[in-house]
Design a protein around this motif. Structure first.
Motif, PDB file in Angstrom:
ATOM      1  N   ILE A  45      13.550 -17.747 -22.757  1.00 20.27           N
ATOM      2  CA  ILE A  45      12.762 -16.751 -22.034  1.00 20.27           C
ATOM      3  C   ILE A  45      13.713 -15.955 -21.153  1.00 20.27           C
ATOM      4  N   LYS A  46      13.632 -14.615 -21.272  1.00 18.27           N
ATOM      5  CA  LYS A  46      14.525 -13.736 -20.519  1.00 18.27           C
ATOM      6  C   LYS A  46      13.723 -12.848 -19.578  1.00 18.27           C
ATOM      7  N   ASP A  47      14.384 -12.418 -18.489  1.00 23.82           N
ATOM      8  CA  ASP A  47      13.735 -11.520 -17.537  1.00 23.82           C
ATOM      9  C   ASP A  47      13.857 -10.079 -18.016  1.00 23.82           C
ATOM     10  N   ALA A  48      13.464  -9.128 -17.182  1.00 23.71           N
ATOM     11  CA  ALA A  48      13.474  -7.709 -17.555  1.00 23.71           C
ATOM     12  C   ALA A  48      14.882  -7.190 -17.820  1.00 23.71           C
ATOM     13  N   ASN A  49      15.912  -7.799 -17.220  1.00 24.78           N
ATOM     14  CA  ASN A  49      17.291  -7.363 -17.414  1.00 24.78           C
ATOM     15  C   ASN A  49      18.012  -8.128 -18.512  1.00 24.78           C
ATOM     16  N   GLY A  50      17.347  -9.074 -19.153  1.00 27.58           N
ATOM     17  CA  GLY A  50      17.958  -9.842 -20.227  1.00 27.58           C
ATOM     18  C   GLY A  50      18.627 -11.123 -19.781  1.00 27.58           C
ATOM     19  N   LEU A  53      16.062 -17.188 -18.134  1.00 22.35           N
ATOM     20  CA  LEU A  53      15.359 -17.865 -17.047  1.00 22.35           C
ATOM     21  C   LEU A  53      15.278 -19.361 -17.311  1.00 22.35           C
ATOM     22  N   ASN A  54      15.332 -20.157 -16.246  1.00 24.13           N
ATOM     23  CA  ASN A  54      15.215 -21.616 -16.322  1.00 24.13           C
ATOM     24  C   ASN A  54      14.190 -22.089 -15.309  1.00 24.13           C
ATOM     25  N   ASP A  55      13.671 -23.296 -15.519  1.00 24.72           N
ATOM     26  CA  ASP A  55      12.760 -23.888 -14.536  1.00 24.72           C
ATOM     27  C   ASP A  55      13.467 -24.000 -13.189  1.00 24.72           C
ATOM     28  N   GLY A  56      12.753 -23.646 -12.112  1.00 18.97           N
ATOM     29  CA  GLY A  56      13.304 -23.758 -10.765  1.00 18.97           C
ATOM     30  C   GLY A  56      14.010 -22.513 -10.271  1.00 18.97           C
ATOM     31  N   ILE A  92       5.443 -17.578 -17.253  1.00 24.03           N
ATOM     32  CA  ILE A  92       5.932 -18.117 -15.974  1.00 24.03           C
ATOM     33  C   ILE A  92       4.740 -18.610 -15.167  1.00 24.03           C
ATOM     34  N   ASP A  93       4.811 -19.861 -14.732  1.00 23.31           N
ATOM     35  CA  ASP A  93       3.788 -20.447 -13.868  1.00 23.31           C
ATOM     36  C   ASP A  93       4.431 -20.641 -12.497  1.00 23.31           C
ATOM     37  N   CYS A  94       3.755 -20.197 -11.439  1.00 16.53           N
ATOM     38  CA  CYS A  94       4.372 -20.256 -10.115  1.00 16.53           C
ATOM     39  C   CYS A  94       3.312 -20.251  -9.022  1.00 16.53           C
ATOM     40  N   LYS A  95       3.778 -20.484  -7.793  1.00 24.68           N
ATOM     41  CA  LYS A  95       2.942 -20.333  -6.601  1.00 24.68           C
ATOM     42  C   LYS A  95       3.572 -19.255  -5.754  1.00 24.68           C
ATOM     43  N   ILE A  96       2.757 -18.289  -5.343  1.00 26.83           N
ATOM     44  CA  ILE A  96       3.238 -17.178  -4.534  1.00 26.83           C
ATOM     45  C   ILE A  96       2.581 -17.271  -3.166  1.00 26.83           C
ATOM     46  N   ASP A  97       3.397 -17.208  -2.117  1.00 29.28           N
ATOM     47  CA  ASP A  97       2.878 -17.265  -0.752  1.00 29.28           C
ATOM     48  C   ASP A  97       1.881 -16.128  -0.531  1.00 29.28           C
ATOM     49  N   LEU A 104       2.744 -15.290 -14.611  1.00 30.89           N
ATOM     50  CA  LEU A 104       3.361 -13.968 -14.726  1.00 30.89           C
ATOM     51  C   LEU A 104       4.014 -13.810 -16.085  1.00 30.89           C
ATOM     52  N   LYS A 105       4.188 -12.573 -16.502  1.00 25.34           N
ATOM     53  CA  LYS A 105       4.963 -12.275 -17.698  1.00 25.34           C
ATOM     54  C   LYS A 105       6.420 -12.097 -17.284  1.00 25.34           C
ATOM     55  N   SER A 106       7.319 -12.629 -18.078  1.00 20.80           N
ATOM     56  CA  SER A 106       8.743 -12.571 -17.731  1.00 20.80           C
ATOM     57  C   SER A 106       9.281 -11.144 -17.763  1.00 20.80           C
ATOM     58  N   GLU A 107       8.620 -10.241 -18.456  1.00 26.12           N
ATOM     59  CA  GLU A 107       9.094  -8.860 -18.538  1.00 26.12           C
ATOM     60  C   GLU A 107       8.906  -8.089 -17.223  1.00 26.12           C
TER      61      GLU A 107
END
Length: 112
Positions: A45-50, A53-56, A92-97, A104-107
């Motif tokens: 899984i890659k972010d918008a810039n390529g 991504l890893n867990d954490g 992407i599964d996460c908690k946002i303050d 979220l989508k990784s893109e």
């Protein structure tokens, strides 16, 4: 009795052939007899810039995102810490303050 291999995901002996694929009726896993299942499990899984991504990892949101089922908006530049990668469209599964648990989508994120 058939000589088909057990399912590589759940080890079920009830696999069957469907065209060129082997299918497990218990967990719905599909694979080819050639052994491509190991490569399929390792999804990158890659972010918008390529960047990979890893867990954490910690990422930031690159554009304003509407939150479904709410009138609020997740602003560009919001920092998301300790992400967890999952299967699916929203990977992407996460908690946002201030927002709580989200997917979220990784893109739409970039790695810090």
């Amino acid at each position: 009795m058939s000589d088909l291999p057990n399912c590589p995901k759940c080890n079920s002996p009830y696999t069957y052939e469907d065209g060129s694929l082997l299918v497990c009726p218990e967990c719905a896993h599909e694979w080819t007899l050639g052994g491509a299942a190991d490569e399929e499990e390792e999804r990158i899984i890659k972010d918008a810039n390529g960047n990979v991504l890893n867990d954490g990892d910690t990422v930031t949101v690159i554009k304003d995102l509407k939150v479904k089922g709410s009138s609020s908006v997740l602003k560009m530049g919001t920092k998301v810490k300790n992400i967890r990668l999952i299967e699916g469209d929203h990977d992407i599964d996460c908690k946002i303050d201030g927002f709580g648990a989200m997917k979220l989508k990784s893109e739409f994120v970039k790695k810090l």
